[in-house]
Design a protein around this motif. Sequence first.
Motif, mmCIF file in Angstrom:
data_model
loop_
_atom_site.group_PDB
_atom_site.id
_atom_site.type_symbol
_atom_site.label_atom_id
_atom_site.label_comp_id
_atom_site.label_asym_id
_atom_site.label_seq_id
_atom_site.Cartn_x
_atom_site.Cartn_y
_atom_site.Cartn_z
ATOM 1 N N ARG A 105 9.657 -4.859 -0.656
ATOM 2 C CA ARG A 105 10.933 -4.640 -0.335
ATOM 3 C C ARG A 105 11.718 -4.332 -1.463
ATOM 4 O O ARG A 105 12.532 -3.295 -1.473
ATOM 5 C CB ARG A 105 11.350 -5.432 0.861
ATOM 6 N N GLN A 106 11.432 -5.202 -2.240
ATOM 7 C CA GLN A 106 12.304 -5.161 -3.370
ATOM 8 C C GLN A 106 12.048 -4.033 -4.354
ATOM 9 O O GLN A 106 12.957 -3.287 -4.906
ATOM 10 C CB GLN A 106 12.232 -6.527 -4.172
ATOM 11 N N GLU A 136 -0.138 -7.552 5.931
ATOM 12 C CA GLU A 136 1.050 -7.888 5.483
ATOM 13 C C GLU A 136 1.883 -6.767 4.569
ATOM 14 O O GLU A 136 2.977 -6.326 4.655
ATOM 15 C CB GLU A 136 1.137 -9.134 4.752
ATOM 16 N N THR A 137 1.195 -6.177 3.785
ATOM 17 C CA THR A 137 1.656 -5.312 2.812
ATOM 18 C C THR A 137 1.965 -4.060 3.350
ATOM 19 O O THR A 137 2.856 -3.516 3.394
ATOM 20 C CB THR A 137 0.561 -5.222 1.571
ATOM 21 N N ALA A 138 1.001 -3.550 4.168
ATOM 22 C CA ALA A 138 0.833 -2.358 5.156
ATOM 23 C C ALA A 138 2.385 -2.420 6.151
ATOM 24 O O ALA A 138 3.179 -1.406 6.091
ATOM 25 C CB ALA A 138 -0.292 -2.122 5.916
ATOM 26 N N GLY A 139 2.620 -3.729 6.701
ATOM 27 C CA GLY A 139 3.557 -3.787 7.488
ATOM 28 C C GLY A 139 4.994 -3.533 6.764
ATOM 29 O O GLY A 139 5.821 -3.004 7.538
ATOM 30 N N ALA A 140 4.967 -4.208 5.493
ATOM 31 C CA ALA A 140 6.270 -4.107 4.713
ATOM 32 C C ALA A 140 6.387 -2.424 4.377
ATOM 33 O O ALA A 140 7.754 -2.070 4.524
ATOM 34 C CB ALA A 140 6.279 -4.979 3.616
ATOM 35 N N LEU A 141 5.530 -1.729 4.321
ATOM 36 C CA LEU A 141 5.719 -0.330 3.992
ATOM 37 C C LEU A 141 5.873 0.618 5.180
ATOM 38 O O LEU A 141 6.645 1.409 5.269
ATOM 39 C CB LEU A 141 4.306 0.192 3.236
ATOM 40 N N LYS A 142 5.346 -0.013 6.282
ATOM 41 C CA LYS A 142 5.912 0.650 7.384
ATOM 42 C C LYS A 142 7.211 0.348 7.995
ATOM 43 O O LYS A 142 7.769 1.345 8.458
ATOM 44 C CB LYS A 142 4.817 0.223 8.820
ATOM 45 N N ALA A 152 6.134 8.984 2.977
ATOM 46 C CA ALA A 152 4.751 8.871 3.692
ATOM 47 C C ALA A 152 4.240 7.548 2.511
ATOM 48 O O ALA A 152 4.928 7.190 1.529
ATOM 49 C CB ALA A 152 3.774 9.984 2.940
ATOM 50 N N ILE A 153 2.799 7.101 2.978
ATOM 51 C CA ILE A 153 2.557 5.646 2.570
ATOM 52 C C ILE A 153 1.017 6.078 1.790
ATOM 53 O O ILE A 153 0.426 6.743 2.482
ATOM 54 C CB ILE A 153 2.282 4.738 3.614
ATOM 55 N N GLY A 154 0.865 5.616 0.730
ATOM 56 C CA GLY A 154 -0.351 5.715 -0.034
ATOM 57 C C GLY A 154 -0.791 4.528 -0.569
ATOM 58 O O GLY A 154 -0.260 3.571 -0.669
ATOM 59 N N VAL A 155 -2.189 4.344 -0.867
ATOM 60 C CA VAL A 155 -2.800 3.196 -1.469
ATOM 61 C C VAL A 155 -3.282 3.817 -2.756
ATOM 62 O O VAL A 155 -4.078 4.861 -2.938
ATOM 63 C CB VAL A 155 -3.681 2.411 -0.673
ATOM 64 N N LYS A 168 -4.840 -0.014 10.219
ATOM 65 C CA LYS A 168 -4.542 -0.561 11.488
ATOM 66 C C LYS A 168 -3.069 -0.810 11.669
ATOM 67 O O LYS A 168 -2.517 -1.286 12.862
ATOM 68 C CB LYS A 168 -5.568 -1.565 11.942
ATOM 69 N N GLU A 169 -2.528 -1.172 10.637
ATOM 70 C CA GLU A 169 -0.946 -1.611 10.533
ATOM 71 C C GLU A 169 0.102 -0.510 10.314
ATOM 72 O O GLU A 169 1.194 -0.560 10.719
ATOM 73 C CB GLU A 169 -0.621 -2.890 9.620
#
Length: 334
Positions: A105-106, A136-142, A152-155, A168-169
């Motif tokens: 988040r920061q 947990e990381t995925a949830g913060a980005l969601k 959009a989200i990437g890894v 899944k998250e």
Amino acid sequence: MVDTTRIPGTDMQATRIGLGTWAIGGWMWGGTDEEQSVRTVQKAVDRGISLIDTAPVYGMGTSERFVGEALLENGRRDRVVLATKCGLNWSGSQPYRDARPERIRQEVDDSLQRLRTDVIDIEQVHWPDPNVPVEETAGALKDALQAGKIRAIGVSNFSPEQMDRFRKEAPLSVVQPPYNLFERGVEDDVLAYVREHRLTSLTYGALCRGLLTGKMTPDQTFQGDDLRNMDPKFQGARFQQYVAAVDRLDGFAQERFGKRAIHLALAWVLAQPGVGVALWGARRPDQLDALAEIDGIQLTQDDLAEIDRIVSETVTDPVGPEFMAPPARNQAAA
């Protein structure tokens, strides 16, 4: 300019060559020059490159600040897909993995400020954190996606198993692995996963940290904090093998296409299954000039086979990019 590719789950289109800005940050590349860095980003956009990839850890905020400044003028921000990252922290100049939700988040908020934008087009987790569940990381980005802070989200540097858990998250659009003529370890797993799930890859390291430019000599040395002082590819007898391979690839490119190794290296990446975007690192405007020579290279199966033969015959002691992996928080503290 080359063709474009779509960012899944969005209406964004990006050119298949993107600008990578690690070197612009200066960290592990022997310093930086702000005026030159800004002009590099602006020239890339003005030449039609529509994806810019950066990260907070590139100069501990420096690269993002320069990119943000470069995009302020002449509507350039509206002409690019702006990608950055999260999930790393640092102590001094030592980065370490930190993908806790509060850190994510920061980082998103800090990147928005440094990039001088109201939304980040692609936010990527820079490295998986072994101390934080992927979910947990995925949830913060969601949450950031739903809040409209990112599009959009990437890894980056994730395995297929980690991506399965992530998806899944939260919706996953982009995958960023290392990939070039000499570093092909992701072909059978990560790029296969990208194809199977119809994601877009942003491959990094197309020139293998400058090795494939064709400008290095067997007695090349690197100064200061340059990461190539730690890269096993650039040490001893192994370095001689890689330089010899580039020399042969350069001869092949000249004979077959009237081009050079630097052009062949990028054309090779773009021709591989599963590659959406190849990132081209540059820190000076003139380092973009070679891009104009890429269009004339159409690689046949015979060409690809000859490239493979040259590499296998010349590089008898290959090594991957594993040295770049940053430590976990507990390892960094130790």
